[in-house]
Design an enzyme around this catalytic site. Structure first.
Site, PDB file in Angstrom:
ATOM      1  N   HIS A 125      -0.283  -3.430  -4.313  1.00  0.00           N
ATOM      2  CA  HIS A 125       0.328  -3.113  -3.488  1.00  0.00           C
ATOM      3  C   HIS A 125       1.398  -4.342  -3.834  1.00  0.00           C
ATOM      4  O   HIS A 125       1.421  -5.887  -3.118  1.00  0.00           O
ATOM      5  CB  HIS A 125       0.079  -3.210  -2.340  1.00  0.00           C
ATOM      6  CG  HIS A 125      -0.878  -2.498  -1.563  1.00  0.00           C
ATOM      7  ND1 HIS A 125      -0.085  -1.329  -0.828  1.00  0.00           N
ATOM      8  CD2 HIS A 125      -1.840  -2.516  -1.196  1.00  0.00           C
ATOM      9  CE1 HIS A 125      -1.073  -0.439  -0.614  1.00  0.00           C
ATOM     10  NE2 HIS A 125      -2.505  -0.615  -0.816  1.00  0.00           N
ATOM     11  N   ARG A 151       5.453  -5.255  -2.838  1.00  0.00           N
ATOM     12  CA  ARG A 151       5.145  -5.802  -1.270  1.00  0.00           C
ATOM     13  C   ARG A 151       6.428  -5.580  -1.861  1.00  0.00           C
ATOM     14  O   ARG A 151       7.721  -6.153  -0.434  1.00  0.00           O
ATOM     15  CB  ARG A 151       4.879  -6.603  -1.314  1.00  0.00           C
ATOM     16  CG  ARG A 151       3.043  -6.824  -0.277  1.00  0.00           C
ATOM     17  CD  ARG A 151       3.019  -6.258   0.584  1.00  0.00           C
ATOM     18  NE  ARG A 151       1.775  -6.617   1.085  1.00  0.00           N
ATOM     19  CZ  ARG A 151       0.978  -5.292   1.502  1.00  0.00           C
ATOM     20  NH1 ARG A 151       1.395  -3.722   1.945  1.00  0.00           N
ATOM     21  NH2 ARG A 151      -0.892  -5.687   1.969  1.00  0.00           N
ATOM     22  N   ASN A 194       4.531   1.673  -0.641  1.00  0.00           N
ATOM     23  CA  ASN A 194       4.813   1.363   0.825  1.00  0.00           C
ATOM     24  C   ASN A 194       5.339   0.336   0.532  1.00  0.00           C
ATOM     25  O   ASN A 194       5.086  -0.884   1.712  1.00  0.00           O
ATOM     26  CB  ASN A 194       3.267   1.576   1.193  1.00  0.00           C
ATOM     27  CG  ASN A 194       2.514   0.053   1.009  1.00  0.00           C
ATOM     28  OD1 ASN A 194       2.376  -0.026   0.139  1.00  0.00           O
ATOM     29  ND2 ASN A 194       0.937  -0.510   1.648  1.00  0.00           N
ATOM     30  N   ASP A 254      -1.083   6.239  -0.401  1.00  0.00           N
ATOM     31  CA  ASP A 254      -1.645   5.213  -0.086  1.00  0.00           C
ATOM     32  C   ASP A 254      -1.497   4.499   1.234  1.00  0.00           C
ATOM     33  O   ASP A 254      -0.582   4.234   1.756  1.00  0.00           O
ATOM     34  CB  ASP A 254      -2.358   4.469  -0.801  1.00  0.00           C
ATOM     35  CG  ASP A 254      -2.832   3.139  -1.102  1.00  0.00           C
ATOM     36  OD1 ASP A 254      -4.051   3.586  -0.992  1.00  0.00           O
ATOM     37  OD2 ASP A 254      -2.767   2.317  -1.021  1.00  0.00           O
ATOM     38  N   HIS A 302      -5.761   8.106  -0.602  1.00  0.00           N
ATOM     39  CA  HIS A 302      -7.195   7.182  -0.208  1.00  0.00           C
ATOM     40  C   HIS A 302      -7.147   8.029   1.053  1.00  0.00           C
ATOM     41  O   HIS A 302      -6.814   8.426   2.274  1.00  0.00           O
ATOM     42  CB  HIS A 302      -5.674   5.668   0.591  1.00  0.00           C
ATOM     43  CG  HIS A 302      -6.149   5.451   1.445  1.00  0.00           C
ATOM     44  ND1 HIS A 302      -5.950   4.013   2.066  1.00  0.00           N
ATOM     45  CD2 HIS A 302      -6.788   5.703   3.151  1.00  0.00           C
ATOM     46  CE1 HIS A 302      -6.482   4.060   3.043  1.00  0.00           C
ATOM     47  NE2 HIS A 302      -7.254   4.577   3.332  1.00  0.00           N
ATOM     48  N   ASN A 361      -9.109  -2.135   4.413  1.00  0.00           N
ATOM     49  CA  ASN A 361      -9.182  -0.651   4.545  1.00  0.00           C
ATOM     50  C   ASN A 361      -9.275  -0.030   3.706  1.00  0.00           C
ATOM     51  O   ASN A 361      -8.889  -0.297   2.541  1.00  0.00           O
ATOM     52  CB  ASN A 361      -8.081   0.122   5.196  1.00  0.00           C
ATOM     53  CG  ASN A 361      -8.529   1.280   6.256  1.00  0.00           C
ATOM     54  OD1 ASN A 361      -9.325   1.201   5.849  1.00  0.00           O
ATOM     55  ND2 ASN A 361      -7.011   2.206   6.599  1.00  0.00           N
ATOM     56  N   ASP A 367      -6.534  -2.992  -5.864  1.00  0.00           N
ATOM     57  CA  ASP A 367      -5.957  -2.959  -4.436  1.00  0.00           C
ATOM     58  C   ASP A 367      -5.599  -4.495  -3.710  1.00  0.00           C
ATOM     59  O   ASP A 367      -5.901  -4.608  -2.520  1.00  0.00           O
ATOM     60  CB  ASP A 367      -7.239  -3.097  -3.341  1.00  0.00           C
ATOM     61  CG  ASP A 367      -6.742  -1.411  -1.761  1.00  0.00           C
ATOM     62  OD1 ASP A 367      -5.010  -1.683  -1.649  1.00  0.00           O
ATOM     63  OD2 ASP A 367      -7.074  -1.438  -0.884  1.00  0.00           O
TER      64      ASP A 367
END
Lengths: 302, 422
Positions: free
Chosen positions: B58, B60, B90, B148, B175, B274, B301
């Protein structure tokens, strides 16, 4: 005595008994015409209620005032909770005001630890989510101890919303610690999935659950549980899990009927039972005051 | 380009770890003695491995640069031995169209420390409703597609997304999570959640979705990759389907191999992730699968967050662990030091196996090959602190912990892009 009271695990058996004995002394004071004592003069107690509460807050506030402490009230509205208000920032502000004891109530489990990690004084947990409510457990124990004297071997049945109840978790801890036998009764949807690890008995049959009970504790059925589909409705819940006279008749004759309040008449408990001679629901409120004074007394010394 | 000389170290050539000195000339590895080298790196006690490849990062950015930006994520990657990371879609805005994919690739090139391989989303805004422009994203350089973190709940949309993605031969990653079962759950449903009064996430939140994905993959005959499998049961179901010929692969994370729900026992939000950390029996089973070579990949992750986002109550704290900086050292601790599995038995899972899954050429450290690598000292200890983590996200439960095994150099396209102490 430890610095903080966050769960029952913070207390030894001896410390619990010491709180009981001292609570008795304070209860006697509460029956006098002049009910104020100077024990906490010059001390400041902050009541941090991040979740709405009437009874518990009044009880803590009066206990502090009876002991001559200065009381600082902090109530956060639910809307600021939604805004993800930083608890740490709030605490730092209050800490600058030199508070000796923080009484903390929050809707989320674990918040008292966040407070404890950011202050010099003591934290008394007044209920954090479904995690822990040690002062309720201590006042419940006091009520039982006052009536029976001995705790070991007593049969205590707890009926209602176990899964989401902080009271149950703390009651189970303290009752197990003191050697009482705990039986739970609730529909499967309101029972924790790892119930086998709780060191209690459980049954889905209320009549069976209260058989030979010395104490029956009813728990408030939150409206929320229906809304989230855990039970069909109050009618069905009352039919199978409501405390009714004919059910209570299966318990021991001198059974104590308890409830942390506020009660839902006709849901988890019928009015006839709540108002019966065996009911000590209102006495629990008086005991709560005495026990919370005793807790302040122990934790301000510690 | 500088001529580099690595001496006194050992090299993993894909088969064994052998003592060998080597040079890097024009980005290529050579064992032939060179005159006039620009830099001599004495790597006594160290092992040289093919660079790492993360299938699940990720980043960001764009949009949440306060958590992580292109500069910090690429620094964290090379500090951790990675020269390739796959960005998850994301971001804000979501990587659901070609300009965002273009932007991510361009920014990655700007810092030029490692490659960023973007994943696009399966659906617009990760909402699980409308298909993303997967074809155009692929054209811009997207290597795969996933929703995801927001598993598509509507089965017919998932079927269409898989079929559409397969039109462009895109790698599909899921996911697997039934979000209705997860509900308000914030850690594994079990002894810890029940005693802390926190809502739990049961194993079936994962396994039900894995079963759905298996049936879809079988019916459509389209490969699917299940990321961060956290439960024993989930892995068992996948292995059974594999045996039956379903084109399914899966990965696990260093944290699910290293920690359990018990670590959340004191409301430590740094362990909130998660899927949640599961039980010791789940953890041991996943390790067993790594040992027996049944796992297809290990992914970080990597989920960086700002410090304050982990200071909320457990229920409200942000979800995820910052993993790029520490992944290899943590795996070394868990798999090699604790479980006795030699590095050469598992390193492929986080270097060449994910490359193969994406049909990217694997790396072998041999003569005359243009190859990326990193240098690892298995004996050197280091303490994980906010300063020794290059990611902006300091949210790792390893903070304050000492790890044995340290990355000394990372070499990308013939250049040293990370050097310890430099």
């Amino acid at each position: 005595m430890k610095k903080h009271l966050i769960t029952i695990d913070d207390l030894t058996k001896n410390e619990i008994m010491s709180i009981m004995e001292q609570g008795k002394a304070f209860k006697e004071i509460l029956s006098r015409p002049i009910k104020k004592i100077p024990t906490l003069r010059g001390k400041t107690i902050g009541l941090l209620f991040f979740e709405p509460s009437t009874r518990t807050k009044l009880s803590f506030e009066l206990a502090a005032k009876r002991m001559s402490a200065d009381v600082l009230n902090f109530s956060a509205s639910t809307s600021s909770l939604k805004k993800k208000e930083s608890i740490k920032d709030t605490i730092m502000t209050l800490e600058a005001m030199k508070i000796d004891i923080y009484v903390v109530r929050h809707g989320f489990p674990g918040v008292p630890y966040i407070v404890a990690n950011n202050i010099k004084g003591s934290v008394i947990n007044a209920g954090d989510g479904a995690h822990s409510h040690p002062t309720q457990a201590l006042l419940d124990l006091y009520t039982i101890w006052e009536k029976f004297g001995e705790l070991k071997g007593l049969n205590v049945t707890i009926v209602g919303d176990v899964k989401y109840s902080r009271v149950v978790r703390s009651d189970i801890n303290i009752l197990n610690k003191m050697g009482a036998n705990v039986t739970l009764c609730t529909p499967k949807t309101l029972l924790p999935r790892t119930i086998e690890k709780f060191n209690v008995k459980y049954t889905f049959n209320l009549k069976e659950a209260v058989k030979n009970a010395d104490v029956i504790i009813g728990l408030r059925m939150q409206k929320e549980r229906q809304d989230s589909g855990l039970i069909p409705d109050e009618v069905e819940f009352n039919h199978f899990f409501g405390l009714k006279p004919e059910i209570v008749a299966n318990a021991r004759k001198n059974v104590l009927i308890m409830h942390p309040g506020p009660i839902n008449r006709g849901v988890e408990i019928d009015g006839e039972v709540a108002d019966s001679e065996n009911s000590v629901i209102n006495e629990q409120v008086t005991n709560g005051l005495a026990v919370r004074m005793s807790i302040f007394y122990h934790f301000v010394e510690g | 380009m500088k001529k580099l000389y690595f001496k006194n170290g050992q090299l993993y050539n894909g088969k064994e770890i052998k003592k060998s000195d080597f040079y890097v000339v024009d980005g290529k590895i050579t064992f032939k003695k060179q005159e006039k080298v620009d830099e001599i790196c004495d790597i006594k006690d160290c092992i040289v491995f093919p660079s790492l490849f993360d299938l699940h990062t990720h980043i960001r950015c764009p949009g949440e640069e306060y958590k992580e930006d292109f500069d910090s994520v690429t620094k964290a990657a090379v500090h951790g031995g990675f020269t390739d990371i796959c960005s998850m879609p994301n971001t804000k805005p979501t990587a659901d169209n070609q300009p965002i994919i273009d932007y991510i690739i361009l920014e990655g090139k700007r810092y030029n420390r490692c490659r960023i391989h973007p994943f696009g989303s399966l659906t617009v805004g990760l909402k699980g409703e409308k298909l993303s422009r997967m074809g155009l994203m692929k054209k811009s350089g997207a290597v795969g597609v996933t929703d995801d973190g927001k598993c598509i709940q509507n089965s017919v949309i998932m079927i269409r997304a898989m079929e559409y993605a397969s039109t462009y031969n895109l790698f599909i990653m899921d996911h697997a999570e039934d979000i209705n079962i997860t509900g308000t759950g914030v850690l594994n449903e079990g002894e810890i959640s029940d005693s802390l009064g926190l809502s739990g996430v049961p194993e079936i939140a994962e396994t039900i979705m894995i079963l759905r994905d298996i049936e879809m993959s079988r019916y459509l005959d389209i490969p699917i990759h299940i990321t961060h499998v956290s439960t024993k049961r989930g892995a068992e179901i996948i292995l059974k389907a594999k045996n039956e010929g379903v084109k399914i692969t899966f990965d696990v994370t260093p944290h699910h191999l290293s920690f359990t729900e018990k670590d959340c026992g004191s409301f430590n939000t740094l362990f909130k992730v998660n899927p949640p950390l599961r039980t010791e029996s789940d953890r041991k089973f996943l390790i067993k699968l790594v040992k027996s070579g049944k796992v297809d990949a290990i992914v970080t992750d990597h989920a960086p967050h700002a410090k304050f986002e982990k200071e909320y109550p457990f229920d409200q704290a942000s979800v995820g662990i910052s993993g790029l900086d520490t992944a290899f050292s943590l795996l070394y601790r868990t798999l090699t030091i604790e479980e006795g599995i030699p590095v050469e038995k598992w390193i492929d899972l986080i270097s060449n196996k994910p490359r193969k899954l994406l049909k990217i050429k694997p790396i072998t450290l041999m003569e005359n090959k243009k190859r990326d690598f990193f240098v690892f000292n298995p004996k050197e200890k280091w303490t994980v602190t906010e300063k020794t983590i290059y990611s902006k996200g300091k949210n790792t439960p390893l903070l304050g912990k000492k790890l044995k095994g340290k990355i000394k150099y990372t070499v990308f396209q013939g250049r040293i892009v990370f050097r310890d102490g430099g």
